[in-house]
Design a protein around this motif. Structure first.
Motif: not given
Lengths: 410, 340, 456, 242
Positions: A248-253, A272-278, A223-230, A196-202
């Motif tokens: 439940e992504p394998d990693a948060i980008v 509660g997320y303990n997986g990789p953050i990229i 596969e990209i499950l979802s894209e969120d912005t802030f 899953a991706i989260i990014y600053g869009d401004d």
């Protein structure tokens, strides 16, 4: 009387505010570092007096945190250059102007440096959008300008006229170079399939980072499950992160600047997320470990510079910086430091204050050993050096290798 | 399930998101309340409110960390963590009163138009943000991470259930864990403090003599004066309360989102606070609270249930725009005469 | 037709460029380089744009949004269609004006703070739409209902409408590679034409109607003035001006991004107008020029400049209610006969400061004073002082007094100079430094003497 | 009780009062009559402390009060019932009356204030006097009719236990029946020994209830005499009684 006093007090306020609160005393570092083309270029003979190189870094506004460490890095370099007599009889003067955090202020600063101060070259400005606005001011007059933190696409080809572009350099590895490597390595090591991706869009930096992430994820068949912005200034990511974790992504980008990055890391761990953050270049700061603490464990950071690199030049830079400013450097400081040395090297090798000659020497720099590693410019005046992938392990950055394949396994 | 599907929530972690909405709503409401009080009593839109919020956080930080915040990060606490909260509340209150005396009082005395008061509040905001930057640099600061209890409450591994408190904690943790809610003690504190402040404030405004005096002055300061109310004192109290609320919101936010203190931390709330008080009804205390939770709910919903999460702010502003046009007095506000 | 207009305008622009050259050189010596002057002029236009609405009693903060619209229209036209400055300006203003109509009709029913808040909302919506324009454009293009409408519009903005990703406003990255067409002469001529227009407006039926609306809307309506019409006209005119400023801005900075036209900009624009004063149309122009120049003039103060800018803004709002131009309005300088002495003291101060500043500056390039950089600030103070003097020789009546601004000017001057010497920006051994201190102290003293006894 | 000396008030360049002097004695009803804009309301507002005088003195019970704030003046029992009633529309009738006793109750903190029983007793007195208010005590004051609002305004002033009441145009905007009612109340108050300074445009009615009268013209006192005499004064009849 009352009113009069008030006028007096208000006016006095101006005075008080203008008094210098503190003058930063800087102790000199004793051992001169072995940075620089001491042998590649002969000692300059024609240089004398003061040679001004402009620096446009943001000292106020939203980009000020980056501008502050940039200025520190550049000043450290200035001091070392002069103490080591790198420019022979001449003194290297860093003429720094506040670039603010807007395009207009950067243009004004750049114009002042070029027209009034009479600099031979310029380092900066801090933000990519400022670079787009202000770099041509110098470049059109044949004064080389080097971005040390501009990562947006097209910085060195911003002008229609190629002879203007010839004067625009950057030593900051764009996200387009850093991120594909990061993704490829982490997919290979960890076997990531969906993220899953989260990014600053401004923000142009984080937005560019996001587009590169998407492309390289596609290339690696993730596969990209979802894209969120802030947006800048938002400090609460719990809503988006709750959604992401539910997938439940394998990693948060994450494509974010350091302040937001710290919050995202902390909050995703809290949720509660303990997986990789990229993350990308924006994560590459000691603040990540200092501010996020244990939460930062297992964060993967693709970056242009690695603070724990044991290369001698890097070790001596980190030491000198920490001694001078009482805090560890970040990537912005390292890049500004290297940029300043690169500019001085071009002047030394040109043995002249002619901006044209300096430009040519700058463009031909190859294999310059620096805190960033061996450094060269490519034909488009973009940096060529190898990006690193790091992981936060035990409270510090470590190089991310196959050894970490089972790191996230329960 | 039908209804969840219709709302687009079938994949959402509803309890967790509801908790997010409550937590965000408490923050927004707490912040907007101060805005609303000054607006209702004095008719001033105090745009420096977000700067007071930010300074409140710094006051708190300085109180428990000592001077180390000035030069660098706060590595260890000088005083207990809780001292940050009263420091922020009192500091914010006093700051607001000082702002009133410097920036609003002269204008009020002269009967200057509201426009000037808006501008002078902008001037104050500029000064405060720049002063913070001078004093503390633009670097983001926070409390030492180990000292802030912001790890989520969960079921501990080896639990000693002999203590009654532990039983309660276990029960709480179990409830949270089962419902997928993750919340830290500090967030609970924020929610509790926010609710206490809101309830207390509504009580003060509705029932006490001070509240009635404030309402009288809000209705018409001249009449209040003729009734023997010291209007300037009431203004001062209103500003103090407003600043104290901003300061408490600032420090609670700084604690819950540690590290979160920088000179720009109030920026995103400045406009949001405005949206909240418009939605709730300008100057309405209850409106500010309802508005805060409503906005939080809308944001959370749009982010969770639609693919237009990136437009959540745009949606909020559209709503805000629409409400202003259709019902300028807001959802709970009194009808206004300020309309053609 | 375009060519004809161009050939008519070109000589005027050339002439203006020539005339401006020495002035620009002079300004550059005090830190106001040509780009800064351009931004000053743009902000003056923005100041006027909000003045038009304020002059009608409408407290609108929508102009940053209209500026964004103008900037993006200008940028898209020049980068995608190779438009000239004139075309970009025309369309930028047109689009901003057209969008202003449907916005204005409902919004202008609101008043005061409510209108302000609604227009803040509008500005944010514009910013967010521009930020997400590319994504939204794809949504609309692919939608069954809106697709047929959206396609032809999008065709105007992008070559390949069917591309997977549309790149029109480019989100946060913004549009780059915008040609630089804006020249100082363009702005000066535009502002001169605008001034003439405003001057005429003031003396026209429309101008009087707008003034009447500002005084009291209900009374105006009862006198048969079409309030809704005039308010909307003012709103649309303001939007068009803001759009024009946006076009100029985009074509001067080579790159634009949505965040440059957010709430902060809206607030800045308001500050230009109020700082300059809303008494007449000169105010916002003066305010735009001054407020843009101050941070640049204070550049040497570095990190302190933000605080000083804020303090100046606050001082003017609090102590100079009518803004800078109120110094020029006769009623401000009312005073009584007892001020003769104060007048002499002030005059002496003004003459001292004026002499020590203006003359040595020209002759010796500032060496006598021990500074160069601060010439313009001082120059401004001289102008202020002279204005004071002129005014109260001309008008001596009862009522209010001018002591506070006089004292403010005097004390600020003294404090500024001491502070500057302390930070080492001024050579305190220079003769001019002391003469200046004395002069400013005299100005302040004049204000103090003339301060009415009963209010002390 | 109240003595005004040479009072001068300006609004900017406009001179509203040009040095007026008059006095109100204990137990008297004194009226100020005059045309619109003669300065009647300005006089009251200056006494109340809402407007600051440029020159002159105001003495109340031997104390100079011209530098005091309006709140302090009200706390000393100099209570104005402002023009247009100005009741607090957003509060209930009961709350409005409670606000009248605000200084008595000891301000916002209630320090050194009277007990709420005392105050409630006085509020009951007001209800006694105006039974219609009792019926509407829980209603928002904004929902009252004009006459009821005037009664509420009077009641609110009475709860403050005024030493001197200043009534600004109490009959304005009321139907003739109600005007009579208002003046009947003023007569009652006079009979109870209250000291009243009455400002009225309805000169005939005012002169009927007053002991002494001053005629204001363009910020100056044009005439002063016992009210009884002015009723027969030809000029006054022509100018104000018509």
């Amino acid at each position: 009387m009352n009113k009069f006093l008030k006028v007096l007090v208000s006016c006095w306020l101006i005075a008080v505010v203008m008094l210098p609160l503190s003058a930063l005393a800087q102790d000199g570092g004793e051992d001169a570092p072995q940075i620089g083309f001491w042998d590649e270029c002969a000692n300059p003979e024609n240089l004398e007096g003061e040679i001004s190189v402009g620096a446009v870094f943001s000292q106020v506004g939203i980009a000020a945190p980056y501008g502050a460490t940039q200025l520190n890095g550049a000043k450290l370099a200035e001091q070392q250059i002069n103490e080591s007599g790198y420019l022979g009889a001449a003194t290297f003067v860093l003429a720094d102007e506040d670039g603010g955090s807007e395009r207009e202020t950067a243009i004004a600063a750049m114009t002042k440096l070029v027209d009034e101060t009479g600099v031979v070259a310029v380092i900066g400005p801090t933000l990519s959008s400022q670079a787009f606005a202000a770099d041509p001011v110098a470049a059109e007059q044949g004064i080389p300008v080097m971005g040390v933190s501009n990562t947006a696409n097209g910085i060195t080809s911003m002008s229609e006229a190629d002879d203007v572009n010839q004067f625009i350099f950057r030593n900051s590895l764009p996200e387009a170079d850093v991120i594909p490597n990061t993704i490829a390595v982490s997919v290979a090591v960890l076997g990531i399939q969906k993220v899953a991706i989260i990014y600053g869009d401004d923000d142009d930096f984080t937005y560019s980072g996001y587009t590169v992430f998407v492309d390289s994820l596609d290339e690696n068949g993730v596969e990209i499950l979802s894209e969120d912005t802030f947006q800048k200034g938002e400090t609460d990511f719990s809503v988006a992160l709750t959604n992401i974790i539910a997938e439940e992504p394998d990693a948060i980008v994450v494509s974010a600047l350091i302040n937001d990055a710290v919050q995202i890391v902390i909050q995703s761990r809290q949720l509660g997320y303990n997986g990789p953050i990229i993350g990308g270049n924006g994560f590459n700061s000691p603040a990540l470990m200092v501010d996020a603490g244990d939460a930062s464990e297992g964060v993967l950071v693709g970056a242009a510079w690695n603070i724990v690199s044991q290369a001698p030049l890097n070790v001596s830079f980190v030491e000198a910086y920490t001694e001078a400013y009482g805090a560890a450097p970040d990537q912005f400081a390292a890049q500004a430091y290297t940029g300043t040395w690169l500019m001085a090297t071009a002047i030394r090798c040109a043995d002249s204050t002619s901006s044209d000659l300096i430009r040519d020497e700058l463009a031909s720099i190859e294999g310059f050993d620096s805190p960033l590693g061996p450094f060269s410019f490519d034909v488009d005046r973009n940096p060529v050096h190898i990006p690193v992938v790091q992981i936060v392990d035990g409270g510090k950055f470590e190089v991310f290798t196959d050894a970490y394949a089972d790191y996230f396994a329960e | 399930m039908e209804i969840l599907h219709f709302l687009g929530l079938e994949n959402a972690n509803i309890p967790a998101q509801l908790m997010n909405a409550i937590w965000l709503g408490s923050l927004y409401s707490l912040f907007a309340l101060g805005y609303a009080i000054v607006f209702s009593v004095l008719g001033i839109l105090n745009l420096s409110h977000s700067a007071i919020f930010m300074w409140g956080a710094y006051f708190g930080l300085a109180a428990s960390c000592g001077t180390s915040v000035y030069d660098g990060k706060c590595v260890e606490l000088n005083h207990a963590l809780w001292t940050a909260i009263p420091a922020a509340i009192i500091g914010g209150g006093i700051l607001a009163v000082v702002i009133d005396r410097i920036a609003f009082y002269p204008l009020r005395k002269r009967n200057a138009p509201r426009l000037s008061q808006l501008i002078s509040s902008i001037g104050v905001a500029i000064i405060l943000v720049n002063l913070a930057q001078l004093r503390f640099t633009a670097e983001r600061k926070g409390f030492p991470i180990a000292d802030v209890p912001n790890t989520p409450i969960n079921v501990p591994n080896g639990l000693d259930i002999e203590q009654p408190l532990d039983v309660a904690r276990l029960a709480l943790a179990l409830v949270f864990q089962e419902s997928g809610v993750s919340i830290s003690p500090i967030q609970i504190l924020v929610i509790i403090v926010a609710i206490l402040l809101m309830v207390g404030l509504s009580y003060v405004v509705a029932r006490t003599r001070l509240g009635k005096a404030m309402r009288t002055v809000a209705f018409n300061a001249r009449v209040g004066n003729l009734l023997g109310i010291n209007t300037e004192l009431i203004y001062m109290i209103a500003f103090f309360i407003s600043g104290a609320l901003a300061g408490s919101a600032g420090i609670l936010f700084a604690l819950a989102r540690n590290p979160a203190v920088d000179p720009f931390m109030g920026d995103s709330l400045a406009l949001k606070g405005l949206t909240v008080i418009v939605l709730g009804g300008l100057g309405s205390i209850r409106g500010a609270v309802v508005g805060g939770f409503l906005i939080a709910l809308i944001e959370v919903y749009i982010n969770t249930a639609t693919k237009y999460g990136y437009l959540d702010q745009a949606f909020v502003f559209m709503l805000f725009f629409f409400i202003l046009l259709v019902r300028p007095q807001g959802i709970l506000g009194q009808p206004i005469e300020d309309r053609a | 037709m375009w060519g004809l207009l161009d050939s008519l305008l070109q000589p005027i622009l050339d002439l203006a460029t020539q005339l401006l050259e020495p002035l620009l050189e002079r300004l550059a010596t005090v830190g106001l380089s040509e780009p800064v002057v351009q931004f000053m002029l743009m902000n003056a236009i923005l100041g006027v744009s909000i003045y038009l609405t304020l002059n009608c009693g409408m407290f609108s903060l929508a102009n940053a949004g209209f500026m964004a619209i103008g900037a993006y229209v200008g940028a898209i036209l020049t980068t995608q269609h190779g438009a000239t400055l004139g075309e970009a300006l025309l369309y930028g203003m047109l689009v901003a004006g057209i969008i202003a109509i449907p916005v204005g009709l409902p919004v202008l029913r609101l008043r005061n703070i409510y209108l302000a808040i609604a227009t803040i909302g509008f500005g944010e919506i514009v910013r967010l739409i521009i930020l997400h324009f590319d994504t939204l454009a794809v949504e609309f293009r692919d939608s069954k209902i809106f697709g047929p409408i959206a396609r032809p519009i999008l065709k105007l903005m992008v070559e390949d409408v069917d591309a997977r990703r549309l790149e029109i406003t480019l989100g946060a990255r913004g549009i780059t590679r915008i040609p630089v067409y804006t020249e100082t002469a363009h702005l000066v001529v535009f502002l001169l034409v605008l001034s003439y227009f405003l001057y005429r407006l003031h003396h026209s039926r429309m101008g009087r109607a707008m003034a009447a609306i500002r005084q009291d809307e209900r009374v105006a309506a009862s006198q048969g003035i079409n309030v809704v019409y005039y308010k909307n006209v003012a709103f649309v005119m303001g939007a068009m001006l803001a759009g024009a400023a946006g076009v100029f801005n985009a074509l001067a900075t080579r790159t634009i991004e949505p965040k440059a036209y957010g709430f902060d900009k809206a607030v800045d624009i308001l500050a230009y107008a109020v700082l300059g004063g809303l008494g007449n149309w000169l105010g916002p122009i003066l305010g735009g020029l001054t407020l843009t120049a101050i941070p640049e003039l204070l550049r040497e103060l570095r990190e302190y400049s933000g605080v000083v800018t804020g303090v100046i803004l606050l001082l003017i709002i609090v102590y100079l209610p009518g803004g800078l131009t109120s110094l020029m309005i006769p009623s401000f300088w009312r005073n009584g006969g007892r001020y003769e002495f104060a007048k002499r003291v002030t005059t002496a101060g003004v003459v001292l400061v004026g002499l020590v500043n203006v003359l040595p500056y020209q002759i010796d390039n500032g060496r006598i004073l021990g500074y160069e950089f601060w010439g313009l600030i001082i120059g401004n103070m001289v102008i202020v002082g002279l204005l004071l003097w002129v005014r109260y020789t001309r008008q001596r009546q009862n009522g209010g007094h001018f002591s506070l601004p006089l004292m403010g000017v005097g004390i600020t001057g003294v404090v500024l100079f001491i502070a500057l010497a302390l930070v080492g920006k001024i050579d305190h051994l220079a003769v001019g430094y002391y003469v200046h201190l004395i002069g400013m102290a005299l100005v302040g003293l004049g204000g103090w003497i003339s301060y009415p006894a009963e209010e002390r | 009780m109240l003595a005004i000396q040479n009072l001068e008030v300006r609004y900017g360049a406009i001179i509203a009062l040009r040095g007026i002097s008059f006095a109100v004695e204990q137990g008297q009803v004194v009226t100020l009559i005059g045309a619109n804009g003669a300065g009647k309301s300005t006089t009251l507002n200056t006494i109340s402390g809402l407007v600051k005088a440029r020159m002159g003195s105001i003495q109340f019970q031997g104390q100079a009060i011209n530098t005091w704030g309006a709140d302090r003046i009200a706390q000393h029992g100099l209570i104005q019932v402002p023009e247009g009633r100005q009741i607090i529309a957003t509060m209930t009738v009961q709350e409005n009356l409670e606000m009248g006793a605000y200084p008595r109750a000891g301000g916002w903190l209630g320090w050194r204030g009277e007990s709420s029983d005392n105050i409630q007793a006085d509020i009951e007195d007001v209800f006694q006097r105006f039974p219609r208010l009792r019926e509407r005590r829980r209603q928002k004051a904004g929902s009252l009719s004009g006459g009821e609002q005037q009664m509420l305004a009077l009641g609110r002033a009475l709860v403050a236990q005024p030493k001197l009441m200043m009534l600004d145009e109490p009959s304005m905007g009321l139907a003739p029946v109600l005007v009579n009612e208002v003046f009947a109340i003023i007569k009652d108050l006079k009979a109870e020994g209250k000291t009243i300074l009455l400002v009225e445009q309805n000169a005939r009615k005012a002169l009927d209830v007053a002991d002494y009268a001053y005629v204001l013209e363009r910020g100056q006192i044009a005439k002063s005499a016992p009210a009884f005499d002015l009723r027969d004064d030809a000029e006054v009849i022509e100018a104000y009684l018509g």
